[in-house]
Design a protein around this motif. Structure first.
Motif, short mmCIF file in Angstrom:
data_model
loop_
_atom_site.label_atom_id
_atom_site.label_comp_id
_atom_site.label_asym_id
_atom_site.label_seq_id
_atom_site.Cartn_x
_atom_site.Cartn_y
_atom_site.Cartn_z
N GLN A 124 -5.75 -2.69 7.73
CA GLN A 124 -6.48 -2.25 8.92
C GLN A 124 -5.77 -1.02 9.48
N MET A 125 -6.48 0.07 9.56
CA MET A 125 -5.90 1.33 10.02
C MET A 125 -6.60 1.76 11.31
N SER A 131 5.88 5.81 10.21
CA SER A 131 4.75 6.68 10.55
C SER A 131 3.47 5.91 10.86
N VAL A 132 3.40 4.64 10.43
CA VAL A 132 2.18 3.86 10.65
C VAL A 132 2.41 2.64 11.52
N LYS A 133 3.65 2.37 11.85
CA LYS A 133 3.98 1.19 12.63
C LYS A 133 3.24 1.22 13.97
N GLY A 134 2.61 0.11 14.30
CA GLY A 134 1.85 0.02 15.53
C GLY A 134 0.40 0.45 15.40
N ARG A 135 0.07 1.09 14.29
CA ARG A 135 -1.32 1.54 14.06
C ARG A 135 -1.97 0.82 12.89
N PHE A 136 -1.19 0.51 11.87
CA PHE A 136 -1.71 -0.14 10.66
C PHE A 136 -1.26 -1.59 10.62
N TRP A 194 0.87 -1.19 0.00
CA TRP A 194 0.00 0.00 0.00
C TRP A 194 0.90 1.24 0.00
N PHE A 195 0.58 2.15 -0.87
CA PHE A 195 1.21 3.46 -0.91
C PHE A 195 0.11 4.50 -0.72
N ARG A 196 0.50 5.70 -0.37
CA ARG A 196 -0.49 6.77 -0.25
C ARG A 196 0.09 8.06 -0.79
N GLN A 197 -0.81 8.92 -1.23
CA GLN A 197 -0.38 10.21 -1.75
C GLN A 197 -1.35 11.29 -1.29
N ALA A 198 -0.80 12.23 -0.57
CA ALA A 198 -1.58 13.38 -0.11
C ALA A 198 -1.43 14.52 -1.12
N PRO A 199 -2.37 15.45 -1.14
CA PRO A 199 -2.29 16.57 -2.09
C PRO A 199 -0.99 17.33 -1.95
#
Length: 123
Positions: A82-83, A63-68, A36-41
């Motif tokens: 799962q986020m 930045s997402v370790k432990g949450r995702f 999964w990748f993400r792109q913010a504006p």
């Protein structure tokens, strides 16, 4: 050939959870590593997480370790993201990508990707 379709995005409040799905069509999906990748504006596309096809090992951005959490159900040809404990800075379009080689996924040289699903986290 693999086709990927993401779903599950939406508008949530900070602290909420969402589960994204990436449904794949095509043969032998179980042999593909998925990420999964993400792109913010206004920002570059960034790596979020990936799962290896060979042993199910996972990789996460700090930045997402432990949450995702990424997982896959090969019987359903689907990968999940799962986020939990979502933050406004998680707001982005989330893309599912796939390649036979996890390294290619990590190096952003994947062969297949979906259209993305929007995740918006409001404070």
């Amino acid at each position: 050939q693999v086709q990927l379709v993401e779903s599950g995005g939406g508008l949530v409040l900070a602290g909420d959870s969402l589960r994204l799905s990436c449904a794949a069509s095509g043969r032998r999906f179980s042999t593909y590593s998925v990420g999964w990748f993400r792109q913010a504006p206004g920002k570059e596309r960034e790596f979020v997480t990936a799962i290896d096809s060979s042993d199910g090992s996972t990789r996460y951005a700090n930045s997402v370790k432990g949450r995702f959490t990424i997982s896959r159900d090969n019987a359903k040809n689907t990968v999940y993201l799962q986020m939990n404990s979502l933050k406004p800075e998680d707001t982005a379009v989330y893309y599912c990508v796939a390649d036979l080689d996890l390294g290619q996924v990590m190096r952003r040289r994947y062969n297949y990707w979906g259209q993305g699903t929007q995740v918006t986290v409001s404070s």
